[in-house]
Write a protein that holds these residues in place. Sequence first.
Motif, PDB file in Angstrom:
ATOM      1  N   PRO A 265       0.790  -1.237   0.000  1.00 40.92           N
ATOM      2  CA  PRO A 265       0.000   0.000   0.000  1.00 40.92           C
ATOM      3  C   PRO A 265       0.819   1.283   0.000  1.00 40.92           C
ATOM      4  N   ALA A 266       2.111   1.222   0.375  1.00 37.54           N
ATOM      5  CA  ALA A 266       2.932   2.436   0.303  1.00 37.54           C
ATOM      6  C   ALA A 266       3.352   2.708  -1.139  1.00 37.54           C
ATOM      7  N   HIS A 267       3.179   1.716  -2.023  1.00 32.61           N
ATOM      8  CA  HIS A 267       3.627   1.838  -3.427  1.00 32.61           C
ATOM      9  C   HIS A 267       2.386   1.684  -4.314  1.00 32.61           C
ATOM     10  N   GLY A 268       2.386   0.745  -5.228  1.00 30.43           N
ATOM     11  CA  GLY A 268       1.286   0.647  -6.193  1.00 30.43           C
ATOM     12  C   GLY A 268      -0.041   0.276  -5.580  1.00 30.43           C
ATOM     13  N   ASP A 296      -2.730  12.589  13.338  1.00 26.18           N
ATOM     14  CA  ASP A 296      -2.538  12.079  14.697  1.00 26.18           C
ATOM     15  C   ASP A 296      -1.383  11.065  14.722  1.00 26.18           C
ATOM     16  N   LYS A 297      -0.338  11.391  15.445  1.00 27.21           N
ATOM     17  CA  LYS A 297       0.851  10.513  15.520  1.00 27.21           C
ATOM     18  C   LYS A 297       0.514   9.140  16.100  1.00 27.21           C
ATOM     19  N   ASN A 298      -0.556   9.072  16.922  1.00 25.08           N
ATOM     20  CA  ASN A 298      -0.892   7.794  17.560  1.00 25.08           C
ATOM     21  C   ASN A 298      -1.827   6.941  16.709  1.00 25.08           C
ATOM     22  N   PHE A 301      -3.266   5.610  10.606  1.00 26.04           N
ATOM     23  CA  PHE A 301      -3.924   5.993   9.347  1.00 26.04           C
ATOM     24  C   PHE A 301      -3.146   7.086   8.613  1.00 26.04           C
ATOM     25  N   ARG A 302      -2.980   6.907   7.318  1.00 22.53           N
ATOM     26  CA  ARG A 302      -2.375   7.932   6.449  1.00 22.53           C
ATOM     27  C   ARG A 302      -3.357   8.253   5.339  1.00 22.53           C
ATOM     28  N   LEU A 303      -3.265   9.444   4.834  1.00 28.30           N
ATOM     29  CA  LEU A 303      -4.115   9.809   3.701  1.00 28.30           C
ATOM     30  C   LEU A 303      -3.550   9.107   2.467  1.00 28.30           C
ATOM     31  N   MET A 304      -4.253   8.095   1.980  1.00 29.34           N
ATOM     32  CA  MET A 304      -3.724   7.339   0.845  1.00 29.34           C
ATOM     33  C   MET A 304      -3.823   8.200  -0.417  1.00 29.34           C
ATOM     34  N   GLY A 305      -2.805   8.042  -1.287  1.00 33.52           N
ATOM     35  CA  GLY A 305      -2.772   8.875  -2.486  1.00 33.52           C
ATOM     36  C   GLY A 305      -2.152  10.241  -2.207  1.00 33.52           C
ATOM     37  N   PHE A 306      -1.596  10.408  -1.013  1.00 30.42           N
ATOM     38  CA  PHE A 306      -0.928  11.672  -0.658  1.00 30.42           C
ATOM     39  C   PHE A 306       0.510  11.389  -0.265  1.00 30.42           C
ATOM     40  N   GLY A 307       1.402  12.272  -0.650  1.00 36.68           N
ATOM     41  CA  GLY A 307       2.802  12.160  -0.244  1.00 36.68           C
ATOM     42  C   GLY A 307       3.624  11.399  -1.262  1.00 36.68           C
ATOM     43  N   HIS A 308       4.900  11.686  -1.282  1.00 39.11           N
ATOM     44  CA  HIS A 308       5.806  10.988  -2.187  1.00 39.11           C
ATOM     45  C   HIS A 308       7.234  11.168  -1.699  1.00 39.11           C
ATOM     46  N   ARG A 309       8.037  10.145  -1.842  1.00 41.04           N
ATOM     47  CA  ARG A 309       9.419  10.247  -1.418  1.00 41.04           C
ATOM     48  C   ARG A 309      10.165  11.331  -2.194  1.00 41.04           C
ATOM     49  N   VAL A 310       9.885  11.459  -3.469  1.00 38.46           N
ATOM     50  CA  VAL A 310      10.673  12.375  -4.299  1.00 38.46           C
ATOM     51  C   VAL A 310       9.928  13.693  -4.554  1.00 38.46           C
ATOM     52  N   PRO A 354      -1.973  23.279   7.504  1.00 37.94           N
ATOM     53  CA  PRO A 354      -0.549  23.495   7.811  1.00 37.94           C
ATOM     54  C   PRO A 354       0.270  22.194   7.894  1.00 37.94           C
ATOM     55  N   TYR A 355      -0.333  21.108   8.405  1.00 35.68           N
ATOM     56  CA  TYR A 355       0.402  19.833   8.512  1.00 35.68           C
ATOM     57  C   TYR A 355       0.876  19.370   7.132  1.00 35.68           C
ATOM     58  N   PHE A 356      -0.030  19.371   6.169  1.00 35.43           N
ATOM     59  CA  PHE A 356       0.306  18.873   4.833  1.00 35.43           C
ATOM     60  C   PHE A 356       1.219  19.861   4.103  1.00 35.43           C
ATOM     61  N   GLU A 358       3.451  21.913   5.572  1.00 37.74           N
ATOM     62  CA  GLU A 358       4.778  21.825   6.190  1.00 37.74           C
ATOM     63  C   GLU A 358       5.520  20.555   5.757  1.00 37.74           C
ATOM     64  N   LYS A 359       4.785  19.454   5.666  1.00 41.58           N
ATOM     65  CA  LYS A 359       5.433  18.183   5.293  1.00 41.58           C
ATOM     66  C   LYS A 359       5.485  17.972   3.784  1.00 41.58           C
ATOM     67  N   LYS A 360       5.023  18.973   3.046  1.00 41.71           N
ATOM     68  CA  LYS A 360       5.051  18.933   1.578  1.00 41.71           C
ATOM     69  C   LYS A 360       4.351  17.688   1.033  1.00 41.71           C
ATOM     70  N   PRO A 363      -1.259  15.422  -3.569  1.00 41.10           N
ATOM     71  CA  PRO A 363      -1.829  14.216  -4.184  1.00 41.10           C
ATOM     72  C   PRO A 363      -0.821  13.587  -5.143  1.00 41.10           C
ATOM     73  N   ASN A 364      -0.717  12.274  -5.113  1.00 41.32           N
ATOM     74  CA  ASN A 364       0.177  11.581  -6.041  1.00 41.32           C
ATOM     75  C   ASN A 364      -0.648  10.865  -7.116  1.00 41.32           C
ATOM     76  N   VAL A 365       0.034  10.113  -7.963  1.00 42.46           N
ATOM     77  CA  VAL A 365      -0.607   9.479  -9.118  1.00 42.46           C
ATOM     78  C   VAL A 365      -1.789   8.589  -8.731  1.00 42.46           C
TER      79      VAL A 365
HETATM   80  N1  CMC Z   1      -0.683  11.052   5.335  1.00 45.76           N
HETATM   81  C1  CMC Z   1      -0.308  11.618   6.524  1.00 45.76           C
HETATM   82  N2  CMC Z   1       0.979  11.864   6.858  1.00 45.76           N
HETATM   83  C2  CMC Z   1       1.916  11.520   5.963  1.00 45.76           C
HETATM   84  C3  CMC Z   1       1.588  10.941   4.708  1.00 45.76           C
HETATM   85  C4  CMC Z   1       0.244  10.712   4.412  1.00 45.76           C
HETATM   86  N3  CMC Z   1      -0.119  10.164   3.250  1.00 45.76           N
HETATM   87  N4  CMC Z   1       2.730  10.704   4.013  1.00 45.76           N
HETATM   88  C5  CMC Z   1       3.735  11.122   4.790  1.00 45.76           C
HETATM   89  N5  CMC Z   1       3.257  11.618   5.961  1.00 45.76           N
HETATM   90  C6  CMC Z   1       4.044  12.206   7.058  1.00 45.76           C
HETATM   91  C7  CMC Z   1       4.747  11.130   7.850  1.00 45.76           C
HETATM   92  O1  CMC Z   1       3.977  10.691   8.955  1.00 45.76           O
HETATM   93  C8  CMC Z   1       6.021  11.819   8.277  1.00 45.76           C
HETATM   94  O2  CMC Z   1       5.719  12.633   9.376  1.00 45.76           O
HETATM   95  P1  CMC Z   1       6.856  12.925  10.512  1.00 45.76           P
HETATM   96  O3  CMC Z   1       7.918  13.704   9.814  1.00 45.76           O
HETATM   97  O4  CMC Z   1       6.121  13.718  11.559  1.00 45.76           O
HETATM   98  O5  CMC Z   1       7.321  11.587  10.997  1.00 45.76           O
HETATM   99  C9  CMC Z   1       6.339  12.740   7.094  1.00 45.76           C
HETATM  100  O6  CMC Z   1       5.084  12.993   6.453  1.00 45.76           O
HETATM  101  C10 CMC Z   1       7.311  12.127   6.082  1.00 45.76           C
HETATM  102  O7  CMC Z   1       6.797  10.858   5.698  1.00 45.76           O
HETATM  103  P2  CMC Z   1       7.703   9.573   5.426  1.00 45.76           P
HETATM  104  O8  CMC Z   1       6.887   8.338   5.621  1.00 45.76           O
HETATM  105  O9  CMC Z   1       8.979   9.682   6.200  1.00 45.76           O
HETATM  106  O10 CMC Z   1       8.027   9.795   3.879  1.00 45.76           O
HETATM  107  P3  CMC Z   1       8.500   8.698   2.852  1.00 45.76           P
HETATM  108  O11 CMC Z   1       9.185   9.402   1.777  1.00 45.76           O
HETATM  109  O12 CMC Z   1       9.233   7.600   3.555  1.00 45.76           O
HETATM  110  O13 CMC Z   1       7.112   8.031   2.333  1.00 45.76           O
HETATM  111  C11 CMC Z   1       5.181   7.606   1.061  1.00 45.76           C
HETATM  112  C12 CMC Z   1       6.514   8.340   1.122  1.00 45.76           C
HETATM  113  C13 CMC Z   1       4.594   7.722  -0.342  1.00 45.76           C
HETATM  114  C14 CMC Z   1       5.395   6.096   1.358  1.00 45.76           C
HETATM  115  C15 CMC Z   1       4.198   8.220   2.105  1.00 45.76           C
HETATM  116  O14 CMC Z   1       3.958   9.586   1.796  1.00 45.76           O
HETATM  117  C16 CMC Z   1       2.889   7.452   2.195  1.00 45.76           C
HETATM  118  O15 CMC Z   1       2.800   6.463   2.940  1.00 45.76           O
HETATM  119  N6  CMC Z   1       1.816   7.898   1.445  1.00 45.76           N
HETATM  120  C17 CMC Z   1       0.555   7.183   1.418  1.00 45.76           C
HETATM  121  C18 CMC Z   1       0.667   5.996   0.456  1.00 45.76           C
HETATM  122  C19 CMC Z   1       0.691   6.410  -0.987  1.00 45.76           C
HETATM  123  O16 CMC Z   1      -0.111   7.203  -1.450  1.00 45.76           O
HETATM  124  N7  CMC Z   1       1.629   5.808  -1.745  1.00 45.76           N
HETATM  125  C20 CMC Z   1       1.760   6.030  -3.184  1.00 45.76           C
HETATM  126  C21 CMC Z   1       3.037   6.706  -3.569  1.00 45.76           C
HETATM  127  S1  CMC Z   1       3.081   7.298  -5.263  1.00 45.76           S
HETATM  128  C22 CMC Z   1       2.919   5.915  -6.288  1.00 45.76           C
HETATM  129  C23 CMC Z   1       3.823   4.787  -5.995  1.00 45.76           C
HETATM  130  O17 CMC Z   1       4.965   4.932  -5.582  1.00 45.76           O
HETATM  131  O18 CMC Z   1       3.413   3.674  -6.243  1.00 45.76           O
END
Ligand code: CMC
Length: 431
Positions: A265-268, A296-298, A301-310, A354-356, A358-360, A363-365
């Motif tokens: 779930p963190a990838h495809g 919530d740190k505790n 749950f993460r917002l799926m489809g949000f965030g990206h390593r790059v 502000p949370y989203f 600040e953490k940049k 929405p991802n693909v």
């Molecule tokens: N919802 C809430 N908080 C988040 C999210 C999210 N989706 N993504 C990252 N964060 C927070 C995370 O808790 C951390 O907070 P703190 O600095 O306080 O510990 C901070 O943002 C950095 O996150 P990270 O997990 O260290 O970042 P990462 O680069 O290791 O992870 C990611 C990238 C894509 C795995 C992650 O953003 C995530 O789990 N997103 C949800 C799953 C998702 O949509 N994945 C698809 C990625 S794009 C397509 C693909 O690769 O297949």
Amino acid sequence: MTDTQKTAQLSLNGETYELPVFSPSVGPDVLDIRKLYAQAGVFTYDPGFTSTASCDSTITYIDGEEGILLHRGYPIDQLAAKSHYLEVCYLLLYGELPTAAQLEDFETRVTRHTMVHEQMHNFFRGFRRDAHPMATLVGVVGAMSAFYHDSTDIADPWQREVAAIRLIAKLPTIAAMAHKYSIGQPFVYPRNDLDYAANFLHMCFSVPAEQYHVDPILSRAMDRIFTLHADHEQNASTSTVRLASSSGANPFACIAAGIACLWGPAHGGANQACLEMLKEIGSVDRIPEFIARAKDKNDPFRLMGFGHRVYKNTDPRAKVLKQSADEVLELLGVENNPLLQVAKELEQTALNDPYFIEKKLFPNVDFYSGIILEAMGFPTAMFTPIFALSRTVGWISQWKEMIGDPQNKIGRPRQLYLGETARDYVDIENR
Ligand code: CMC
């Protein structure tokens, strides 16, 4: 890779070590630490490879700060608007856009390989009907080396080429068969008069009992989804394919390893997880509750489809898909689809939070692709197989590049060992 004559100095235990610095054609410089252990007796530590280039490559470039994605130098938005999936496959595999004759030849070669060995039909029947299609896909693609062992010799460039074409051609057939098997319908054979995307829709949705007409707008949307997922440089599944292949494993086994990695779930797997999340949210008034949970740190749950390593600004693929979602839903007359409303409102709320910010987190693909796929009639379990079939060309292009590289070595990371030091075995009666 340009050797700039630049070096970096590392001071350690009173000694100074010179580390060569490489300059890429675009992007940040890269420190060459290959001789570090031999010279200084230390390893580097980078779990998750956040600062480590694992290879050199000429295929795909991402600028995460600017939200840029280039395949062989061409921006993804131009490819999505002007090109089509098989042309992008050619570009990724061979490095240049094809001429009309090259494209025709390539399309013919792919089209002629879309059928699978007839005995594979029996192989499918060993799976439970309720198996997740990704489980079936991992198994069947891994088994391709048992059906096509005349293209497993990686030392033979011709066999490598045949394996690449077979994988690109057969993945849609296998993914469609996994779908048909799971819903108890007969397998549908590919049709050579249809293009790649239209043929996939035909294999997924037609039944022997009636004519199926592929809507060109839907096949264009399907093609765009394939194109947007075609490659993404050294992500987790691509790195898995490269690591598996570094041992000399055959291409079908390596791609099966990539599919297994993609499923998470963190990838495809995020496209399925995202749509399930949107359904769980259900209506816009529940959005604040889910935003609070994501912050919530505790709460895991993460917002799926949000965030990206790059990507730290925008995912250029998500922009194209958002527009595509509007078009497809309008065509299907479901532009008031509640999931799309929830998705749009969720996106706006998160982008202003502000949370989203600040953490940049953007929405991802995977954020909009699921809405399009569901509107087209795919069950959520098929979302990740569709990602897998689209990404196969990226995996196989990276695999070909790696096999052809004379510097190719088995991948073998080291570790920071924190376990027990040597101790004597204790007989069971004395523990
Ligand atoms: N919802 C809430 N908080 C988040 C999210 C999210 N989706 N993504 C990252 N964060 C927070 C995370 O808790 C951390 O907070 P703190 O600095 O306080 O510990 C901070 O943002 C950095 O996150 P990270 O997990 O260290 O970042 P990462 O680069 O290791 O992870 C990611 C990238 C894509 C795995 C992650 O953003 C995530 O789990 N997103 C949800 C799953 C998702 O949509 N994945 C698809 C990625 S794009 C397509 C693909 O690769 O297949």
